[in-house]
Design a protein around this motif. Structure first.
Motif, PDB file in Angstrom:
ATOM      1  N   ARG A 118     101.805 -82.760 -17.133  1.00  0.00           N
ATOM      2  CA  ARG A 118     100.425 -83.261 -17.076  1.00  0.00           C
ATOM      3  C   ARG A 118      99.475 -82.163 -16.588  1.00  0.00           C
ATOM      4  N   GLY A 119      99.891 -81.408 -15.565  1.00  0.00           N
ATOM      5  CA  GLY A 119      99.068 -80.322 -15.057  1.00  0.00           C
ATOM      6  C   GLY A 119      98.803 -79.264 -16.116  1.00  0.00           C
ATOM      7  N   TYR A 120      99.842 -78.912 -16.875  1.00  0.00           N
ATOM      8  CA  TYR A 120      99.666 -77.920 -17.939  1.00  0.00           C
ATOM      9  C   TYR A 120      98.741 -78.437 -19.038  1.00  0.00           C
ATOM     10  N   ARG A 121      98.862 -79.705 -19.367  1.00  0.00           N
ATOM     11  CA  ARG A 121      97.963 -80.292 -20.386  1.00  0.00           C
ATOM     12  C   ARG A 121      96.504 -80.271 -19.906  1.00  0.00           C
ATOM     13  N   GLU A 122      96.307 -80.610 -18.649  1.00  0.00           N
ATOM     14  CA  GLU A 122      94.948 -80.585 -18.095  1.00  0.00           C
ATOM     15  C   GLU A 122      94.403 -79.155 -18.058  1.00  0.00           C
ATOM     16  N   ALA A 123      95.262 -78.188 -17.747  1.00  0.00           N
ATOM     17  CA  ALA A 123      94.848 -76.786 -17.734  1.00  0.00           C
ATOM     18  C   ALA A 123      94.428 -76.337 -19.134  1.00  0.00           C
ATOM     19  N   LEU A 124      95.170 -76.772 -20.145  1.00  0.00           N
ATOM     20  CA  LEU A 124      94.824 -76.413 -21.531  1.00  0.00           C
ATOM     21  C   LEU A 124      93.452 -76.933 -21.928  1.00  0.00           C
ATOM     22  N   VAL A 125      93.098 -78.113 -21.464  1.00  0.00           N
ATOM     23  CA  VAL A 125      91.787 -78.686 -21.771  1.00  0.00           C
ATOM     24  C   VAL A 125      90.678 -77.834 -21.130  1.00  0.00           C
ATOM     25  N   LEU A 126      90.934 -77.344 -19.933  1.00  0.00           N
ATOM     26  CA  LEU A 126      89.938 -76.544 -19.228  1.00  0.00           C
ATOM     27  C   LEU A 126      89.732 -75.168 -19.854  1.00  0.00           C
ATOM     28  N   TRP A 127      90.785 -74.611 -20.471  1.00  0.00           N
ATOM     29  CA  TRP A 127      90.727 -73.261 -21.040  1.00  0.00           C
ATOM     30  C   TRP A 127      89.971 -73.317 -22.363  1.00  0.00           C
ATOM     31  N   ARG A 128      88.642 -73.127 -22.329  1.00  0.00           N
ATOM     32  CA  ARG A 128      87.811 -73.197 -23.532  1.00  0.00           C
ATOM     33  C   ARG A 128      87.879 -71.917 -24.351  1.00  0.00           C
ATOM     34  N   ASP A 129      88.078 -70.790 -23.661  1.00  0.00           N
ATOM     35  CA  ASP A 129      88.084 -69.485 -24.325  1.00  0.00           C
ATOM     36  C   ASP A 129      88.388 -68.442 -23.252  1.00  0.00           C
ATOM     37  N   GLU A 130      88.321 -67.170 -23.616  1.00  0.00           N
ATOM     38  CA  GLU A 130      88.501 -66.100 -22.632  1.00  0.00           C
ATOM     39  C   GLU A 130      87.508 -66.288 -21.493  1.00  0.00           C
ATOM     40  N   PRO A 131      87.944 -66.025 -20.264  1.00  0.00           N
ATOM     41  CA  PRO A 131      87.002 -66.128 -19.138  1.00  0.00           C
ATOM     42  C   PRO A 131      85.805 -65.194 -19.330  1.00  0.00           C
ATOM     43  N   LEU A 132      84.643 -65.689 -18.994  1.00  0.00           N
ATOM     44  CA  LEU A 132      83.377 -64.947 -19.066  1.00  0.00           C
ATOM     45  C   LEU A 132      83.086 -64.370 -20.445  1.00  0.00           C
ATOM     46  N   ARG A 133      83.495 -65.064 -21.477  1.00  0.00           N
ATOM     47  CA  ARG A 133      83.242 -64.583 -22.840  1.00  0.00           C
ATOM     48  C   ARG A 133      81.732 -64.448 -23.069  1.00  0.00           C
ATOM     49  N   ALA A 134      81.343 -63.340 -23.629  1.00  0.00           N
ATOM     50  CA  ALA A 134      79.963 -63.059 -24.046  1.00  0.00           C
ATOM     51  C   ALA A 134      78.978 -62.987 -22.879  1.00  0.00           C
ATOM     52  N   VAL A 135      79.453 -62.603 -21.700  1.00  0.00           N
ATOM     53  CA  VAL A 135      78.566 -62.494 -20.542  1.00  0.00           C
ATOM     54  C   VAL A 135      77.929 -61.109 -20.436  1.00  0.00           C
ATOM     55  N   GLU A 136      78.404 -60.154 -21.184  1.00  0.00           N
ATOM     56  CA  GLU A 136      77.940 -58.777 -21.081  1.00  0.00           C
ATOM     57  C   GLU A 136      76.426 -58.671 -21.299  1.00  0.00           C
ATOM     58  N   VAL A 137      75.814 -57.724 -20.561  1.00  0.00           N
ATOM     59  CA  VAL A 137      74.363 -57.545 -20.632  1.00  0.00           C
ATOM     60  C   VAL A 137      73.950 -56.119 -20.996  1.00  0.00           C
ATOM     61  N   GLY A 138      74.925 -55.260 -21.300  1.00  0.00           N
ATOM     62  CA  GLY A 138      74.597 -53.887 -21.668  1.00  0.00           C
ATOM     63  C   GLY A 138      74.481 -52.940 -20.491  1.00  0.00           C
ATOM     64  N   GLU A 139      74.805 -53.387 -19.304  1.00  0.00           N
ATOM     65  CA  GLU A 139      74.857 -52.517 -18.119  1.00  0.00           C
ATOM     66  C   GLU A 139      76.326 -52.184 -17.878  1.00  0.00           C
ATOM     67  N   PRO A 140      76.702 -50.909 -17.964  1.00  0.00           N
ATOM     68  CA  PRO A 140      78.126 -50.545 -17.858  1.00  0.00           C
ATOM     69  C   PRO A 140      78.830 -51.095 -16.622  1.00  0.00           C
ATOM     70  N   ALA A 141      78.210 -51.038 -15.458  1.00  0.00           N
ATOM     71  CA  ALA A 141      78.883 -51.509 -14.238  1.00  0.00           C
ATOM     72  C   ALA A 141      79.164 -53.009 -14.317  1.00  0.00           C
ATOM     73  N   PHE A 142      78.189 -53.779 -14.765  1.00  0.00           N
ATOM     74  CA  PHE A 142      78.399 -55.219 -14.871  1.00  0.00           C
ATOM     75  C   PHE A 142      79.409 -55.537 -15.968  1.00  0.00           C
ATOM     76  N   ASP A 143      79.246 -54.915 -17.112  1.00  0.00           N
ATOM     77  CA  ASP A 143      80.144 -55.192 -18.233  1.00  0.00           C
ATOM     78  C   ASP A 143      81.588 -54.809 -17.894  1.00  0.00           C
ATOM     79  N   ASP A 144      81.776 -53.710 -17.152  1.00  0.00           N
ATOM     80  CA  ASP A 144      83.119 -53.321 -16.708  1.00  0.00           C
ATOM     81  C   ASP A 144      83.680 -54.359 -15.733  1.00  0.00           C
ATOM     82  N   TRP A 145      82.835 -54.828 -14.814  1.00  0.00           N
ATOM     83  CA  TRP A 145      83.284 -55.876 -13.878  1.00  0.00           C
ATOM     84  C   TRP A 145      83.716 -57.123 -14.661  1.00  0.00           C
TER      85      TRP A 145
END
Length: 174
Positions: A118-145
């Motif tokens: 049940r825990g694994y099934r609930e975890a799968l529902v939460l995993w929508r995509d790669e963490p922080l997908r498309a958060v990059e802003v074009g600043e190397p330090a932030f994008d690297d973080w």
């Protein structure tokens, strides 16, 4: 919401970052204000130096202009609307105003830590995509973080699940 009631803030970090306040998705003025909130939310309950934030998000800019850009972004975020519930600040630091445990990432870790189907099934529902997908802003330090945060989160989940599954197969073989 009644006067004195604390707003309910939920953060989604698994996939494109989202902030949900009282059931409504929060909109940001710019990608950098969203990135600023995301970074601070990922720091859990730690205070982040303003100098760190200005270097992270405006690193290519002269230091005094970077500090000014950060002040402007914080002013926009904290003066009104839903975004005023996300951050707290003082002269030197900024911190997440919500409960760090109230995020999909925290819930994901709790689900897989249970080690149950049940825990694994609930975890799968939460995993929508790669963490922080498309958060990059074009600043190397932030994008690297962001890339490092993404990789660390994926690696942790992989290692943890591998250990759990190895324990299952090891116990099934005996």
């Amino acid at each position: 919401m009644k006067l004195g009631d604390r707003p309910e803030l939920y953060v989604r970090l698994l996939g494109p970052p989202e902030f949900i306040l009282n059931g409504e998705r929060v909109s940001f003025h710019t990608r950098k204000t969203a990135a600023l909130c995301t970074y601070v939310a990922c720091q859990a309950s730690r205070r982040v130096e303003r100098s760190t934030l200005s270097e992270l998000l405006w690193g290519a800019t002269e230091a005094r202009f970077a500090r000014g850009s950060l002040r402007t972004a914080l002013s926009i975020l904290c003066r009104g609307g839903a975004t005023r519930h996300i951050l707290e600040r003082d002269r030197n630091t900024v911190w997440f105003a919500g409960d760090p445990a109230n995020s999909d990432l925290a819930h994901f870790h709790q689900c897989i830590a249970r080690g149950t189907e049940r825990g694994y099934r609930e975890a799968l529902v939460l995993w929508r995509d790669e963490p922080l997908r498309a958060v990059e802003v074009g600043e190397p330090a932030f994008d690297d973080w962001a890339a490092e945060f993404r990789q660390n989160t994926i690696s942790f989940a992989y290692r943890y699940l591998t250990e759990r599954l190895s324990a299952f197969t090891g116990s099934a073989a005996t």
